[in-house]
Motif scaffolding. Sequence first.
Motif, PDB file in Angstrom:
ATOM      1  N   TRP A 154      -6.768  62.513 -12.129  1.00  0.00           N
ATOM      2  CA  TRP A 154      -6.628  61.120 -11.696  1.00  0.00           C
ATOM      3  C   TRP A 154      -7.791  60.282 -12.193  1.00  0.00           C
ATOM      4  CZ3 TRP A 154     -10.043  58.529  -8.378  1.00  0.00           C
ATOM      5  CH2 TRP A 154      -9.673  57.214  -8.060  1.00  0.00           C
ATOM      6  N   ARG A 155      -8.989  60.833 -12.192  1.00  0.00           N
ATOM      7  CA  ARG A 155     -10.151  60.056 -12.629  1.00  0.00           C
ATOM      8  C   ARG A 155     -10.028  59.644 -14.092  1.00  0.00           C
ATOM      9  NH1 ARG A 155     -13.877  59.238  -9.019  1.00  0.00           N
ATOM     10  NH2 ARG A 155     -14.056  60.612  -7.204  1.00  0.00           N
ATOM     11  N   PHE A 156      -9.546  60.547 -14.940  1.00  0.00           N
ATOM     12  CA  PHE A 156      -9.410  60.175 -16.346  1.00  0.00           C
ATOM     13  C   PHE A 156      -8.263  59.187 -16.542  1.00  0.00           C
ATOM     14  CE2 PHE A 156     -12.237  63.708 -17.245  1.00  0.00           C
ATOM     15  CZ  PHE A 156     -12.954  63.208 -18.323  1.00  0.00           C
ATOM     16  N   LEU A 157      -7.187  59.337 -15.790  1.00  0.00           N
ATOM     17  CA  LEU A 157      -6.104  58.355 -15.855  1.00  0.00           C
ATOM     18  C   LEU A 157      -6.620  56.978 -15.456  1.00  0.00           C
ATOM     19  CD1 LEU A 157      -2.980  57.807 -16.136  1.00  0.00           C
ATOM     20  CD2 LEU A 157      -2.864  58.180 -13.660  1.00  0.00           C
ATOM     21  N   ASP A 158      -7.353  56.910 -14.350  1.00  0.00           N
ATOM     22  CA  ASP A 158      -7.851  55.621 -13.870  1.00  0.00           C
ATOM     23  C   ASP A 158      -8.977  55.091 -14.753  1.00  0.00           C
ATOM     24  OD1 ASP A 158      -7.512  53.687 -11.620  1.00  0.00           O
ATOM     25  OD2 ASP A 158      -9.658  54.070 -11.381  1.00  0.00           O
ATOM     26  N   ALA A 159      -9.797  55.980 -15.304  1.00  0.00           N
ATOM     27  CA  ALA A 159     -10.855  55.527 -16.208  1.00  0.00           C
ATOM     28  C   ALA A 159     -10.248  54.861 -17.438  1.00  0.00           C
ATOM     29  CB  ALA A 159     -11.741  56.696 -16.622  1.00  0.00           C
ATOM     30  N   SER A 217     -11.775  41.760 -12.381  1.00  0.00           N
ATOM     31  CA  SER A 217     -12.966  41.338 -13.121  1.00  0.00           C
ATOM     32  C   SER A 217     -13.536  42.485 -13.955  1.00  0.00           C
ATOM     33  CB  SER A 217     -14.042  40.818 -12.165  1.00  0.00           C
ATOM     34  OG  SER A 217     -14.684  41.890 -11.502  1.00  0.00           O
ATOM     35  N   VAL A 218     -14.301  42.105 -14.977  1.00  0.00           N
ATOM     36  CA  VAL A 218     -14.921  43.098 -15.844  1.00  0.00           C
ATOM     37  C   VAL A 218     -15.936  43.932 -15.075  1.00  0.00           C
ATOM     38  CG1 VAL A 218     -16.341  43.417 -17.910  1.00  0.00           C
ATOM     39  CG2 VAL A 218     -14.519  41.698 -17.900  1.00  0.00           C
ATOM     40  N   LEU A 219     -16.738  43.290 -14.244  1.00  0.00           N
ATOM     41  CA  LEU A 219     -17.767  44.036 -13.511  1.00  0.00           C
ATOM     42  C   LEU A 219     -17.148  45.021 -12.527  1.00  0.00           C
ATOM     43  CD1 LEU A 219     -20.807  44.299 -13.393  1.00  0.00           C
ATOM     44  CD2 LEU A 219     -20.866  42.594 -11.562  1.00  0.00           C
ATOM     45  N   TYR A 220     -16.017  44.665 -11.937  1.00  0.00           N
ATOM     46  CA  TYR A 220     -15.313  45.599 -11.049  1.00  0.00           C
ATOM     47  C   TYR A 220     -14.890  46.846 -11.824  1.00  0.00           C
ATOM     48  CZ  TYR A 220     -12.061  47.230  -7.458  1.00  0.00           C
ATOM     49  OH  TYR A 220     -11.417  47.979  -6.496  1.00  0.00           O
ATOM     50  N   GLN A 221     -14.404  46.663 -13.046  1.00  0.00           N
ATOM     51  CA  GLN A 221     -13.992  47.807 -13.859  1.00  0.00           C
ATOM     52  C   GLN A 221     -15.201  48.679 -14.196  1.00  0.00           C
ATOM     53  OE1 GLN A 221     -10.754  47.529 -13.714  1.00  0.00           O
ATOM     54  NE2 GLN A 221     -11.054  45.386 -13.106  1.00  0.00           N
ATOM     55  N   ILE A 222     -16.347  48.040 -14.471  1.00  0.00           N
ATOM     56  CA  ILE A 222     -17.560  48.802 -14.794  1.00  0.00           C
ATOM     57  C   ILE A 222     -17.988  49.647 -13.606  1.00  0.00           C
ATOM     58  CG2 ILE A 222     -20.008  48.573 -15.338  1.00  0.00           C
ATOM     59  CD1 ILE A 222     -19.302  46.124 -17.015  1.00  0.00           C
ATOM     60  N   ARG A 223     -17.947  49.054 -12.406  1.00  0.00           N
ATOM     61  CA  ARG A 223     -18.314  49.816 -11.203  1.00  0.00           C
ATOM     62  C   ARG A 223     -17.387  51.016 -11.007  1.00  0.00           C
ATOM     63  NH1 ARG A 223     -23.390  48.200 -10.513  1.00  0.00           N
ATOM     64  NH2 ARG A 223     -23.617  46.104  -9.636  1.00  0.00           N
ATOM     65  N   GLU A 226     -17.705  41.139  -8.436  1.00  0.00           N
ATOM     66  CA  GLU A 226     -17.459  42.557  -8.123  1.00  0.00           C
ATOM     67  C   GLU A 226     -16.348  42.758  -7.108  1.00  0.00           C
ATOM     68  OE1 GLU A 226     -20.881  45.137  -7.497  1.00  0.00           O
ATOM     69  OE2 GLU A 226     -22.176  43.473  -8.090  1.00  0.00           O
ATOM     70  N   THR A 227     -15.967  41.696  -6.379  1.00  0.00           N
ATOM     71  CA  THR A 227     -14.906  41.836  -5.378  1.00  0.00           C
ATOM     72  C   THR A 227     -13.519  41.597  -5.948  1.00  0.00           C
ATOM     73  OG1 THR A 227     -15.007  39.501  -4.705  1.00  0.00           O
ATOM     74  CG2 THR A 227     -16.530  41.035  -3.623  1.00  0.00           C
ATOM     75  N   ASN A 228     -13.438  41.090  -7.178  1.00  0.00           N
ATOM     76  CA  ASN A 228     -12.150  40.819  -7.816  1.00  0.00           C
ATOM     77  C   ASN A 228     -11.710  42.050  -8.605  1.00  0.00           C
ATOM     78  OD1 ASN A 228      -9.881  39.784  -9.044  1.00  0.00           O
ATOM     79  ND2 ASN A 228     -10.997  38.467 -10.472  1.00  0.00           N
ATOM     80  N   PRO A 229     -10.621  42.707  -8.206  1.00  0.00           N
ATOM     81  CA  PRO A 229     -10.203  43.937  -8.902  1.00  0.00           C
ATOM     82  C   PRO A 229      -9.767  43.707 -10.338  1.00  0.00           C
ATOM     83  CG  PRO A 229      -8.553  43.263  -7.306  1.00  0.00           C
ATOM     84  CD  PRO A 229      -9.734  42.385  -7.081  1.00  0.00           C
ATOM     85  N   GLU A 249      -9.476  49.882 -20.398  1.00  0.00           N
ATOM     86  CA  GLU A 249      -8.555  48.999 -21.114  1.00  0.00           C
ATOM     87  C   GLU A 249      -8.495  47.624 -20.459  1.00  0.00           C
ATOM     88  OE1 GLU A 249      -6.295  48.243 -24.358  1.00  0.00           O
ATOM     89  OE2 GLU A 249      -7.105  50.239 -23.908  1.00  0.00           O
ATOM     90  N   ARG A 250      -8.527  47.563 -19.141  1.00  0.00           N
ATOM     91  CA  ARG A 250      -8.487  46.264 -18.459  1.00  0.00           C
ATOM     92  C   ARG A 250      -9.733  45.452 -18.762  1.00  0.00           C
ATOM     93  NH1 ARG A 250      -6.836  46.010 -12.213  1.00  0.00           N
ATOM     94  NH2 ARG A 250      -4.886  46.652 -13.204  1.00  0.00           N
ATOM     95  N   ALA A 251     -10.889  46.111 -18.777  1.00  0.00           N
ATOM     96  CA  ALA A 251     -12.128  45.402 -19.108  1.00  0.00           C
ATOM     97  C   ALA A 251     -12.060  44.846 -20.518  1.00  0.00           C
ATOM     98  CB  ALA A 251     -13.324  46.338 -18.951  1.00  0.00           C
ATOM     99  N   MET A 252     -11.588  45.641 -21.468  1.00  0.00           N
ATOM    100  CA  MET A 252     -11.475  45.179 -22.846  1.00  0.00           C
ATOM    101  C   MET A 252     -10.481  44.031 -22.971  1.00  0.00           C
ATOM    102  SD  MET A 252     -11.513  48.982 -24.586  1.00  0.00           S
ATOM    103  CE  MET A 252     -11.363  48.470 -26.280  1.00  0.00           C
TER     104      MET A 252
END
Length: 868
Positions: free
Chosen positions: A702-707, A775-781, A770-773, A712-715
């Motif tokens: 699951w972690r690799f699927l979600d990673a 956002s780029v920073l949310y993806q980084i976290r 960071e609270t917006n799912p 991809e969302r950040a990009m």
Amino acid sequence: MTSRPPEEHLDSRESGELPRDPADMWRYAPPLDGYDELFDPSGAPRPAWEKPAEMLARLGHVELRRRWEQARQLLHEHGVSYDAYGDPNGVSRPWNLSPIPVILGSAEWASVSKGLAQRARLLAAILADLYGPQRLLSDGDLPPEIVFAHSAFLRPCVGVRPPGDNYLPLYAADLGRQPDGSMVVLADRTRAPSGAGYALENRIVLSRSLPDVFRESGVERLALYFRAMRDALRDLAPHNRDNPRIALLTPGPYNATYFEQAFLAQYLGISLVQGADLTVRDRSVYLKTLGGLQVVDVILRRVRDDFCDPLELGPESTLGVPGLVDAVRAGNVALANPLGSGLLQTPAVMPYLPALCRKLLGEDLRLPSVPTFWCGDRASLAYVEDHLAELVVRSAFPVGSGERIVAGKLPARALEELRDRIHADPRMFVAQRPFALSTAPTLGGGGADLAPAPLWMRAYLVTRGDSYEVMPGALSRVGAADERLALSLRMGGESKDTWVLAGGPVSTFSLLKPATAPVALSRGGADIPSRVADNLFWLGRYAERAEGTGRLARAIGTRLSEQRLSSETDGGLDALFRAVRAETGVPTIPPGNGAKAADRNRTSLVGAGERALASIIFDVEPPDTLRGVVASAYRVARTLRDRISGDMWRALVQLNQDVHERPAAPGPRALGEILSLVNQILLALAAFSGLGIDSMSRGLGWRFLDAGRRLERAMHIVTLLRLTLASAGASEAPILEAILEVADSSMTYRRRYLASLQAAPVVDLLLADETNPRSVLYQIRALGEHLDALPREAGSPRSPQHLLLFEATASIQLADVNTICTADDNGERPRLQALLARLSVLFPEISNSLSGAYLNHASNLPLREEDV
């Protein structure tokens, strides 16, 4: 109920009415010169068919065809296919299942089962001798040319004894019924018998399509066979027999029966692996996982014998595991079937089986073979030369199914050429006497009549103690009318479920069986192969990429639709086309430049935009169109059938089907259809993502699927901002509104900022919040949390991926959003451009670094302490 010629029936089927007489169902005229599975020579149903035939007849053609369509849809949703190499219609073909089963009585099947079990014991005894003392050769019971000339005889395996001296754990036989009703063996499958999973899938689908008929007929269940199969594999284990690690070795997703292999692995609860997932250390086989190397006790192989070890067997193939033969020789791993068992698939052995049965088992052979003549024997060669036009000729040592030549259909010159080929090297040929196969009813085409079709079936056996357990069913197949001669069957046709009626109460039991000893509890998720992690990672990326492209397409389609009703050109549309061009590579034509256009020009430009939108969604090339990305996700998901849930798979199947439904021509109606379809695609993607969140345990898979999704969302967000806000326009409101719509953040923005749209709040929401799912920073976290959970050596410093994430985080957090969104005198935002350009470089570097550290399938992994 009797069979009658079609012309004697009424036309109630064409009208869609149910038949007044159940016999009207059977518009069926079997051939008079052979055996029919449904009707006896008098036209009455055979005893096993009486009750099922009555119930099927009461359903009627219309209802039966409706249920057939439901079954076909279910097979499509399950992704059942047979990928036949050399098929002129393409590689992958859907599995074609008949709605009418083959039905056999319990007494008849019991007799056949005894013959099959005896034949399996005989073949196992022959293998034990040929890879052991070879007395059959020295005593003259079997010609040495049949053995030593066969590429399937593996000399490195001579003297290698399998665990428990079990030389044939699994066996299958292709059966045909002769005109007198007796069964004969058409072919022996001793190497790696395939198809049992298809038989199970047939049973699942047909029992759901005909639940009442199935239940009331008293059909034997198949689960007992698969439980015996799992138990037999467990008993083969040289170590850890209460809870051995079992793997199914597959040639890969392009193999003809890959679906069946994945389905069987999932059903039995064993790992599906490819050769690259395994490695040999110290004469033991290990599975390469993210958590280290784990010992493998038993391998259920679907790879050809000579492809299993490039070191000692076939160096031209990379499908196997280097050193596997040595690990088998050391007794540290068991194979089902053992290497070299494919030797007895040669039809040249068949003429010798009756005498060998009397010598090795002290019994007469119960189940005969189709009459076979090995041309290496002088008497047989003379017979073949005298009767060549009456025989079917094939290679004595075929690769795969082998070419079959119906000599009687050859022109005179070709027949003489065949005779010369046989005479030049007779030991390389066998000839077999054909006969008319039995027929079974099949529902095909658009008419109401049933048609007789020639039938053969494949029966499956698994070792059980000193004998064999026979599956109470089979994988049956019917062909076209011109395939009635046995041994000239073409691949394809229609599959049938095979029902064996119970002689008494139907047994009910579960595949799950309590272990003889307590099993160690486990909640770990580090035992996935790196190849599986890689595929999950890319599945996440492709799914998210498809969603990003779909959201862009929907935003473009909505604005094109609005432009048809307005003389104003939406400035946000130009920006969206720039973004989608970068995402997909489609050379789009923007519909305007932000100024007013005349009606004629506006109509022309909107039409060009609609054509570009259709290309973005439906074109096959370039590969990053929506259709191309969905196809990539579907292709990767096929390799993960044993890892993702059935609902996740069905969502992807529906998604793959949706992107093929292209409207015929551009226009208002087509645009509406496209928007409706894009909404449907986005819903399917949302369902897939939601199922991934809810149905997958929080292990490394699951972690690799979600990673993959997060990366991809950040990009996607970075690309969207870089191509839409790098320059400040006179009126940015349409662009900002489009950006928020594509990023699914419009509601959040309006809830926070009641004033007009501005660049700085939009950038802050999508880049640094960071609270917006979204956002780029949310993806980084989220990526950081996944990296923290990945295995690494104790005490090791931060990984390169962590360092790259730290840089991305610092770049965003140290940037003053108001400052970077301020335009210079030329209307440019150079600081925002620089930040987004750097992030555009960092995220691909993170992906490459992650792949290099965990997903490159390297074998330099540590042994786990419990496996030493």
